[in-house]
Write a protein that holds these residues in place. Structure first.
Motif, PDB file in Angstrom:
ATOM      1  N   GLN A  30      61.411 -53.863  30.837  1.00  9.65           N
ATOM      2  CA  GLN A  30      60.597 -52.945  31.378  1.00  9.65           C
ATOM      3  C   GLN A  30      61.025 -52.465  32.884  1.00  9.65           C
ATOM      4  O   GLN A  30      61.108 -51.132  33.360  1.00  9.65           O
ATOM      5  CB  GLN A  30      59.207 -53.084  31.488  1.00  9.65           C
ATOM      6  CG  GLN A  30      58.394 -52.133  32.012  1.00  9.65           C
ATOM      7  CD  GLN A  30      58.198 -50.772  31.212  1.00  9.65           C
ATOM      8  OE1 GLN A  30      58.062 -51.004  30.064  1.00  9.65           O
ATOM      9  NE2 GLN A  30      58.570 -49.745  31.656  1.00  9.65           N
ATOM     10  N   LEU A  53      64.108 -49.975  32.280  1.00  4.54           N
ATOM     11  CA  LEU A  53      63.424 -48.709  31.882  1.00  4.54           C
ATOM     12  C   LEU A  53      62.948 -47.906  33.213  1.00  4.54           C
ATOM     13  O   LEU A  53      63.221 -46.664  33.343  1.00  4.54           O
ATOM     14  CB  LEU A  53      62.293 -48.942  30.870  1.00  4.54           C
ATOM     15  CG  LEU A  53      62.808 -49.140  29.545  1.00  4.54           C
ATOM     16  CD1 LEU A  53      61.838 -49.681  28.682  1.00  4.54           C
ATOM     17  CD2 LEU A  53      63.695 -48.086  28.784  1.00  4.54           C
ATOM     18  N   GLN A  67      64.778 -44.272  34.822  1.00  4.07           N
ATOM     19  CA  GLN A  67      63.792 -43.176  34.850  1.00  4.07           C
ATOM     20  C   GLN A  67      63.709 -42.790  36.385  1.00  4.07           C
ATOM     21  O   GLN A  67      63.653 -41.567  36.854  1.00  4.07           O
ATOM     22  CB  GLN A  67      62.559 -43.371  34.514  1.00  4.07           C
ATOM     23  CG  GLN A  67      62.564 -43.524  32.815  1.00  4.07           C
ATOM     24  CD  GLN A  67      61.247 -43.570  32.094  1.00  4.07           C
ATOM     25  OE1 GLN A  67      60.602 -42.889  31.882  1.00  4.07           O
ATOM     26  NE2 GLN A  67      61.084 -44.777  31.775  1.00  4.07           N
ATOM     27  N   ALA A 106      67.817 -44.247  29.203  1.00  2.00           N
ATOM     28  CA  ALA A 106      66.447 -44.737  28.887  1.00  2.00           C
ATOM     29  C   ALA A 106      65.994 -44.496  27.612  1.00  2.00           C
ATOM     30  O   ALA A 106      65.444 -45.298  27.085  1.00  2.00           O
ATOM     31  CB  ALA A 106      65.511 -44.266  30.185  1.00  2.00           C
ATOM     32  N   GLY A 107      66.379 -43.137  27.289  1.00  2.68           N
ATOM     33  CA  GLY A 107      66.198 -42.978  25.852  1.00  2.68           C
ATOM     34  C   GLY A 107      66.731 -44.136  24.785  1.00  2.68           C
ATOM     35  O   GLY A 107      66.165 -44.429  23.933  1.00  2.68           O
ATOM     36  N   TYR A 151      64.824 -47.310  24.874  1.00  6.86           N
ATOM     37  CA  TYR A 151      63.905 -47.045  24.100  1.00  6.86           C
ATOM     38  C   TYR A 151      63.649 -47.112  22.521  1.00  6.86           C
ATOM     39  O   TYR A 151      62.942 -47.800  22.025  1.00  6.86           O
ATOM     40  CB  TYR A 151      62.855 -45.901  24.562  1.00  6.86           C
ATOM     41  CG  TYR A 151      61.867 -45.920  25.767  1.00  6.86           C
ATOM     42  CD1 TYR A 151      60.763 -46.888  25.693  1.00  6.86           C
ATOM     43  CD2 TYR A 151      62.018 -45.461  26.904  1.00  6.86           C
ATOM     44  CE1 TYR A 151      60.057 -47.181  26.821  1.00  6.86           C
ATOM     45  CE2 TYR A 151      61.256 -45.532  27.958  1.00  6.86           C
ATOM     46  CZ  TYR A 151      60.159 -46.106  27.879  1.00  6.86           C
ATOM     47  OH  TYR A 151      59.268 -46.443  28.874  1.00  6.86           O
ATOM     48  N   GLN A 152      64.993 -46.561  22.173  1.00 14.68           N
ATOM     49  CA  GLN A 152      65.420 -46.486  20.975  1.00 14.68           C
ATOM     50  C   GLN A 152      65.507 -47.837  20.296  1.00 14.68           C
ATOM     51  O   GLN A 152      65.211 -48.140  19.175  1.00 14.68           O
ATOM     52  CB  GLN A 152      66.496 -45.521  20.576  1.00 14.68           C
ATOM     53  CG  GLN A 152      66.660 -45.516  19.122  1.00 14.68           C
ATOM     54  CD  GLN A 152      68.131 -44.452  19.014  1.00 14.68           C
ATOM     55  OE1 GLN A 152      68.700 -43.979  19.961  1.00 14.68           O
ATOM     56  NE2 GLN A 152      68.404 -44.088  17.695  1.00 14.68           N
ATOM     57  N   LEU A 207      64.497 -50.585  21.511  1.00 16.69           N
ATOM     58  CA  LEU A 207      63.125 -51.345  21.394  1.00 16.69           C
ATOM     59  C   LEU A 207      62.207 -50.864  20.140  1.00 16.69           C
ATOM     60  O   LEU A 207      61.130 -51.329  20.118  1.00 16.69           O
ATOM     61  CB  LEU A 207      62.320 -51.204  22.647  1.00 16.69           C
ATOM     62  CG  LEU A 207      63.016 -51.723  24.138  1.00 16.69           C
ATOM     63  CD1 LEU A 207      62.347 -51.136  25.401  1.00 16.69           C
ATOM     64  CD2 LEU A 207      63.026 -53.150  24.055  1.00 16.69           C
ATOM     65  N   GLN A 252      60.987 -47.644  19.725  1.00 21.42           N
ATOM     66  CA  GLN A 252      60.046 -46.525  20.253  1.00 21.42           C
ATOM     67  C   GLN A 252      60.505 -45.136  20.195  1.00 21.42           C
ATOM     68  O   GLN A 252      60.746 -44.604  21.302  1.00 21.42           O
ATOM     69  CB  GLN A 252      59.488 -47.128  21.632  1.00 21.42           C
ATOM     70  CG  GLN A 252      58.848 -48.458  21.650  1.00 21.42           C
ATOM     71  CD  GLN A 252      58.401 -48.837  23.031  1.00 21.42           C
ATOM     72  OE1 GLN A 252      58.015 -47.987  23.813  1.00 21.42           O
ATOM     73  NE2 GLN A 252      58.559 -50.045  23.577  1.00 21.42           N
ATOM     74  N   LYS A 265      59.003 -42.332  22.578  1.00 20.36           N
ATOM     75  CA  LYS A 265      59.550 -42.304  23.882  1.00 20.36           C
ATOM     76  C   LYS A 265      60.774 -42.080  24.032  1.00 20.36           C
ATOM     77  O   LYS A 265      61.261 -41.473  25.193  1.00 20.36           O
ATOM     78  CB  LYS A 265      59.510 -43.676  24.446  1.00 20.36           C
ATOM     79  CG  LYS A 265      57.719 -43.891  24.762  1.00 20.36           C
ATOM     80  CD  LYS A 265      57.421 -45.412  25.479  1.00 20.36           C
ATOM     81  CE  LYS A 265      55.751 -45.483  25.503  1.00 20.36           C
ATOM     82  NZ  LYS A 265      55.368 -46.843  26.298  1.00 20.36           N
ATOM     83  N   ALA A 266      61.480 -42.352  22.953  1.00 21.92           N
ATOM     84  CA  ALA A 266      63.116 -42.370  23.009  1.00 21.92           C
ATOM     85  C   ALA A 266      63.445 -40.908  23.023  1.00 21.92           C
ATOM     86  O   ALA A 266      64.333 -40.432  23.817  1.00 21.92           O
ATOM     87  CB  ALA A 266      63.771 -43.274  22.001  1.00 21.92           C
TER      88      ALA A 266
END
Length: 298
Positions: free
Chosen positions: A56, A59, A63, A71-72, A75-76, A78, A80, A83-84
């Motif tokens: 986190q 991330l 950002q 960041a995207g 998130y991908q 992870l 998610q 969010k990605a």
């Protein structure tokens, strides 16, 4: 020993092993600072993920630093995608976003596709080229046609006819690979034929193949809306070339269009206008021989 090895790895530029040994020595905060200093935050994040550690703070760093695409992608990784996707789009990683949408799409869930379409259509990342790629990847033939024609319209409005033709040619190949029906394919095929015919006219004229040029011009003239900046010039060329090779009915019909429309008349050079008006006067009385535009255009 781990810290000593990490220091050595940093000195020789082996950042992956440096970060790995710092983590082994329970120096996660120092590892993060070293990763930032050496532009190795992505590698650091991969190491943390491989060890099932929390990312986190990475991330947040991405950002806060406005490194949206990184960041995207994190998130991908992870799992998610919701969010990605916005972050990938905002960071300009459009092709990554398209791959994510097409790889994870659910026939019952259009949310990801709608986000991408909205961003590429009206959002800050408006780009019809990528929008066409998205629809092609989704297998949406009618939308591929719509986007390709809209892009071609933009190029034609700027008189970039070669680029307009190339756009619809690429779309035809994509649509053929999708196996769309002929009815879906037809509009882009027609546009390709019209633009390619227009470009071939110059070749035929350069080689003094005037009849071939005249017949191509007759084909193109049926789609004058594709040439908003060339209407008068195009119709004038039809008249003069058709008159030159004896396609008198076609010459007369298009000359009449130029003469009766005040805007067309004003757009013609005075010398050309007199030639066109002469054709109208002389040919008007000679049309009873039964010649027709359809006969000459075939």
């Amino acid at each position: 020993a781990a810290l000593f090895t990490a220091k050595h790895c940093e000195e020789v530029g082996d950042m992956v092993h440096c970060l790995e040994f710092l983590l082994l020595a329970q120096q996660a905060e120092e590892a993060f600072e070293v990763a930032k200093a050496h532009h190795a935050v992505d590698a650091y994040a991969q190491l943390l993920l491989a060890q099932d550690r929390d990312v986190q703070h990475i991330l947040d760093y991405y950002q806060q630093s406005r490194v949206w695409a990184a960041a995207g992608r994190l998130y991908q990784r992870l799992g998610q995608p919701a969010k990605a996707l916005p972050l990938l789009l905002q960071g300009g990683a459009i092709e990554d976003a398209i791959r994510m949408v097409t790889a994870t799409r659910d026939p019952l869930d259009h949310g990801a596709k709608d986000v991408a379409v909205a961003f590429l259509t009206d959002g800050p990342g408006k780009d019809w080229r990528y929008l066409g790629q998205l629809y092609s990847a989704l297998g949406d033939g009618p939308q591929v046609v719509r986007v390709a024609l809209a892009r071609a319209d933009q190029e034609q409005a700027s008189e970039n006819y070669v680029e307009g033709r190339n756009i619809v040619h690429v779309a035809i190949r994509e649509l053929e690979s999708l196996g769309v029906p002929i009815s879906v394919l037809e509009p882009v095929q027609t546009r390709f034929v019209v633009l390619h015919s227009y470009l071939l006219v110059k070749y035929f004229l350069r080689h003094e193949l005037h009849e071939s040029a005249a017949r191509l011009l007759l084909r193109v003239a049926k789609h004058v809306a594709c040439f908003p900046g060339q209407l008068v010039r195009l119709l004038t060329s039809v008249v003069l070339q058709c008159q030159r090779v004896g396609l008198t009915a076609a010459a007369y019909q298009h000359a009449l269009l130029l003469v009766v429309d005040p805007q067309y008349r004003q757009g013609m050079d005075a010398k050309i206008r007199r030639k066109v008006e002469t054709i109208v006067r002389r040919q008007g009385a000679e049309m009873e021989d039964g010649a027709s535009l359809e006969d000459e255009a075939t």
